[in-house]
Design a protein around this motif. Sequence first.
Motif, mmCIF file in Angstrom:
data_model
loop_
_atom_site.group_PDB
_atom_site.id
_atom_site.type_symbol
_atom_site.label_atom_id
_atom_site.label_comp_id
_atom_site.label_asym_id
_atom_site.label_seq_id
_atom_site.Cartn_x
_atom_site.Cartn_y
_atom_site.Cartn_z
ATOM 1 N N GLN A 30 0.839 -1.199 0.000
ATOM 2 C CA GLN A 30 0.000 0.000 0.000
ATOM 3 C C GLN A 30 0.873 1.247 0.000
ATOM 4 O O GLN A 30 2.021 1.204 0.423
ATOM 5 N N PRO A 31 0.314 2.368 -0.427
ATOM 6 C CA PRO A 31 1.090 3.619 -0.328
ATOM 7 C C PRO A 31 1.251 3.984 1.153
ATOM 8 O O PRO A 31 0.267 4.189 1.855
ATOM 9 N N LEU A 32 2.470 3.994 1.630
ATOM 10 C CA LEU A 32 2.759 4.344 3.022
ATOM 11 C C LEU A 32 3.776 5.473 3.032
ATOM 12 O O LEU A 32 4.724 5.447 2.255
ATOM 13 N N ASP A 33 3.578 6.433 3.908
ATOM 14 C CA ASP A 33 4.583 7.477 4.070
ATOM 15 C C ASP A 33 4.813 7.709 5.551
ATOM 16 O O ASP A 33 3.972 7.386 6.389
ATOM 17 N N VAL A 34 5.966 8.257 5.870
ATOM 18 C CA VAL A 34 6.378 8.426 7.260
ATOM 19 C C VAL A 34 5.392 9.321 8.015
ATOM 20 O O VAL A 34 5.073 9.051 9.178
ATOM 21 N N GLU A 35 4.874 10.363 7.368
ATOM 22 C CA GLU A 35 3.942 11.257 8.047
ATOM 23 C C GLU A 35 2.689 10.524 8.508
ATOM 24 O O GLU A 35 2.234 10.696 9.640
ATOM 25 N N ALA A 36 2.129 9.684 7.639
ATOM 26 C CA ALA A 36 0.926 8.921 8.008
ATOM 27 C C ALA A 36 1.237 7.886 9.088
ATOM 28 O O ALA A 36 0.459 7.714 10.033
ATOM 29 N N LEU A 37 2.368 7.208 8.958
ATOM 30 C CA LEU A 37 2.761 6.236 9.982
ATOM 31 C C LEU A 37 2.958 6.926 11.323
ATOM 32 O O LEU A 37 2.530 6.416 12.365
ATOM 33 N N ILE A 69 11.261 -5.308 -1.466
ATOM 34 C CA ILE A 69 12.255 -6.017 -2.268
ATOM 35 C C ILE A 69 12.243 -7.511 -1.930
ATOM 36 O O ILE A 69 12.354 -8.360 -2.818
ATOM 37 N N GLU A 70 12.087 -7.851 -0.648
ATOM 38 C CA GLU A 70 11.987 -9.274 -0.275
ATOM 39 C C GLU A 70 10.820 -9.936 -0.994
ATOM 40 O O GLU A 70 10.940 -11.041 -1.524
ATOM 41 N N ARG A 71 9.676 -9.271 -1.001
ATOM 42 C CA ARG A 71 8.499 -9.827 -1.679
ATOM 43 C C ARG A 71 8.733 -9.895 -3.185
ATOM 44 O O ARG A 71 8.364 -10.871 -3.836
ATOM 45 N N ALA A 72 9.362 -8.869 -3.728
ATOM 46 C CA ALA A 72 9.670 -8.858 -5.157
ATOM 47 C C ALA A 72 10.584 -10.024 -5.521
ATOM 48 O O ALA A 72 10.402 -10.667 -6.563
ATOM 49 N N MET A 73 11.553 -10.305 -4.667
ATOM 50 C CA MET A 73 12.465 -11.422 -4.915
ATOM 51 C C MET A 73 11.693 -12.731 -5.014
ATOM 52 O O MET A 73 11.945 -13.551 -5.904
ATOM 53 N N ALA A 74 10.735 -12.919 -4.115
ATOM 54 C CA ALA A 74 9.930 -14.148 -4.146
ATOM 55 C C ALA A 74 9.111 -14.225 -5.431
ATOM 56 O O ALA A 74 9.032 -15.291 -6.059
ATOM 57 N N LEU A 75 8.507 -13.113 -5.834
ATOM 58 C CA LEU A 75 7.711 -13.110 -7.067
ATOM 59 C C LEU A 75 8.580 -13.336 -8.299
ATOM 60 O O LEU A 75 8.176 -14.038 -9.231
ATOM 61 N N LEU A 76 9.762 -12.755 -8.300
ATOM 62 C CA LEU A 76 10.670 -12.944 -9.442
ATOM 63 C C LEU A 76 11.183 -14.376 -9.509
ATOM 64 O O LEU A 76 11.385 -14.915 -10.604
ATOM 65 N N THR A 84 8.071 -5.415 -14.413
ATOM 66 C CA THR A 84 7.123 -4.305 -14.256
ATOM 67 C C THR A 84 5.930 -4.729 -13.411
ATOM 68 O O THR A 84 5.505 -3.995 -12.510
ATOM 69 N N GLU A 85 5.392 -5.912 -13.664
ATOM 70 C CA GLU A 85 4.263 -6.403 -12.872
ATOM 71 C C GLU A 85 4.658 -6.554 -11.401
ATOM 72 O O GLU A 85 3.894 -6.191 -10.498
ATOM 73 N N VAL A 86 5.846 -7.067 -11.158
ATOM 74 C CA VAL A 86 6.335 -7.233 -9.784
ATOM 75 C C VAL A 86 6.494 -5.876 -9.116
ATOM 76 O O VAL A 86 6.095 -5.683 -7.961
ATOM 77 N N CYS A 87 7.064 -4.923 -9.824
ATOM 78 C CA CYS A 87 7.260 -3.576 -9.290
ATOM 79 C C CYS A 87 5.952 -3.021 -8.730
ATOM 80 O O CYS A 87 5.901 -2.569 -7.580
ATOM 81 N N PHE A 88 4.893 -3.062 -9.517
ATOM 82 C CA PHE A 88 3.615 -2.506 -9.084
ATOM 83 C C PHE A 88 2.925 -3.392 -8.056
ATOM 84 O O PHE A 88 2.244 -2.891 -7.156
ATOM 85 N N ALA A 89 3.120 -4.705 -8.126
ATOM 86 C CA ALA A 89 2.498 -5.625 -7.169
ATOM 87 C C ALA A 89 3.014 -5.411 -5.747
ATOM 88 O O ALA A 89 2.283 -5.638 -4.784
ATOM 89 N N VAL A 90 4.268 -4.991 -5.607
ATOM 90 C CA VAL A 90 4.833 -4.802 -4.263
ATOM 91 C C VAL A 90 4.668 -3.371 -3.754
ATOM 92 O O VAL A 90 5.161 -3.033 -2.686
ATOM 93 N N GLY A 91 3.978 -2.525 -4.518
ATOM 94 C CA GLY A 91 3.663 -1.179 -4.033
ATOM 95 C C GLY A 91 4.558 -0.069 -4.527
ATOM 96 O O GLY A 91 4.412 1.075 -4.102
ATOM 97 N N CYS A 92 5.476 -0.354 -5.411
ATOM 98 C CA CYS A 92 6.322 0.704 -5.969
ATOM 99 C C CYS A 92 5.583 1.356 -7.132
ATOM 100 O O CYS A 92 4.908 0.682 -7.901
ATOM 101 N N THR A 97 12.899 3.678 -9.686
ATOM 102 C CA THR A 97 13.221 3.635 -8.259
ATOM 103 C C THR A 97 13.261 2.196 -7.771
ATOM 104 O O THR A 97 14.163 1.805 -7.026
ATOM 105 N N PHE A 98 12.292 1.396 -8.187
ATOM 106 C CA PHE A 98 12.268 -0.019 -7.811
ATOM 107 C C PHE A 98 13.552 -0.720 -8.253
ATOM 108 O O PHE A 98 14.206 -1.407 -7.465
ATOM 109 N N SER A 99 13.934 -0.535 -9.497
ATOM 110 C CA SER A 99 15.136 -1.193 -10.020
ATOM 111 C C SER A 99 16.392 -0.735 -9.300
ATOM 112 O O SER A 99 17.271 -1.547 -8.985
ATOM 113 N N THR A 100 16.463 0.568 -9.011
ATOM 114 C CA THR A 100 17.626 1.104 -8.288
ATOM 115 C C THR A 100 17.720 0.507 -6.897
ATOM 116 O O THR A 100 18.780 0.040 -6.478
ATOM 117 N N ARG A 101 16.619 0.521 -6.144
ATOM 118 C CA ARG A 101 16.627 -0.021 -4.778
ATOM 119 C C ARG A 101 16.890 -1.523 -4.796
ATOM 120 O O ARG A 101 17.613 -2.040 -3.947
#
Length: 149
Positions: A30-37, A69-76, A84-92, A97-101
């Motif tokens: 989900q979209p999470l940001d530090v201010e909301a948390l 990234i852990e979840r993305a690794m499992a999906l990959l 691209t599907e994995v990137c969006f599935a994990v919330g990026c 940015t996803f590829s860089t991280r």
Amino acid sequence: MTSRPTAAQHLRDLARLRRVRDRIDREYAQPLDVEALARDAHMSAGHLSRQFRLAYGESPYAYLMTRRIERAMALLRCGDFSVTEVCFAVGCSSLGTFSTRFTELVGVSPSVYRREAALATEGMPSCVAKQVTRPIRNREAPAPELDLA
């Protein structure tokens, strides 16, 4: 003059931090940001970030990205989804940015990981594959030190 938090306040803060960490674990896609948390934890964003780093060795954003990234690794590894599907599935929301991280944490790009990981973990139970392929950042995080005085 700033007052030092009491042991009771410190324990309340740790409980709030654990709830924030648990929320990130549950809602990583989900979209999470530090201010909301921080708002939900009844803390300022700065205080949450400082205390989270002290408790867990990384900022809330870095922790969130590690979970993604852990979840993305499992999906990959399963090979059923494109990068691209994995990137969006994990919330990026940004493939760049996803590829860089991903590359920072894993050491190879998502597409290279997808090709090589399937072979490297072939025949391993998924729980073992997850453990042996855990991103580096978690291994580098220092053990938290508690100061209850």
